[in-house]
Design an enzyme around this catalytic site. Sequence first.
Site: not given
Ligand code: NAP
Length: 303
Positions: A13, A36, A89, A167
């Site tokens: 995101i 990270r 969120k 989610d």
């Molecule tokens: P993601 O790509 O899986 O995670 C985002 C980043 O967070 C990862 O690239 C990782 O970066 C870091 N991360 C993951 N686990 C971690 C941990 N245990 N400790 C510290 N850093 C960690 O997830 P995302 O889809 O971007 O979603 C993140 C948030 O945005 C969620 O709450 C989701 O509901 C919300 N969101 C997502 C979307 C969507 O379409 N995917 C849309 C709207 C909102 P590093 O490995 O580089 O640290």
Amino acid sequence: MRQKIALVGIGKIAVDQHVPALRASAEWELAATFSREGAVAGVEAFSGFDALLAARPDVKVVSLAIPPQPRFEYAAKAIRAGRHLMLEKPPGQTLSEIHELQAMAKAEGVSLYATWHSRLAFAVPAAKAWLQGKRVKSIQINWKEDVRRWHPGQDWVFEPGGMGVFDPGINALSILTAILPQPVHLTAATLEYPANRQTPIAAELAFTGGVSASFDWRQEGPQTWDIVMVTEEGTATLRNGGARFFIGEMLAAEGPDQEYAALYAHMAELVRLGQSDVDLSPMLHVADAYSLGRRVVTEAFHF
Ligand code: NAP
């Protein structure tokens, strides 16, 4: 002058929405990141969050785009370091976490913004205005998408605290709670859990006021993010996650994707005014679904 902000969690995101929104904004300067593994070209990247907070006292605002499970620890650190804070969120894993962050933000005198991006979709205000004063017969939410497409390989969504199909479902609930003239509460729920997972892949919800919701993460092909509103005075539908609004079959409002630009504009305003914006009503419905939901075990899920 542009306000400096740090972005934490350079993942899906952040890359899809946060970074483009910040780069396009006249109010914000993306000044630092902590991730990270991820990084943003041309922006100072730190190898630890503590190091970022210590080295950049000029960066007064932090935005967390990490999954909900590690969020509290980062949020608490940012607030304790006197930073204004913006949360993706859902704002955390549990309601208590957010209550604690609210109290901490108040004590530190910083702004806390629990964002709900779908609420800022273009046609949501038109739907809210249309519903005002109408006698609602039923509202049906259909939020059906392909988890492999939107969360590729993200096992955290199926871990405790990851919320499973809630989610995306919480996005629909964030719109519902914004447009309804009267609050509603959950009366029944069925949650489908894959045999090998900790969170549901589908959910059927019934609320008071004729409101129901169907969430499913197994929809391939066209994706559905619709809210159908039937009233004594007529029917209207919010489609495409709130981007388009139809009264009957007629298109009444449609606009560009502006959600993250609007989130960051609102955050800038909160910081300017010294205010916070934390509405937990979408998350209350999710907590209720976990309290009240009947559990059904379904086919194992693998990415
Ligand atoms: P993601 O790509 O899986 O995670 C985002 C980043 O967070 C990862 O690239 C990782 O970066 C870091 N991360 C993951 N686990 C971690 C941990 N245990 N400790 C510290 N850093 C960690 O997830 P995302 O889809 O971007 O979603 C993140 C948030 O945005 C969620 O709450 C989701 O509901 C919300 N969101 C997502 C979307 C969507 O379409 N995917 C849309 C709207 C909102 P590093 O490995 O580089 O640290």
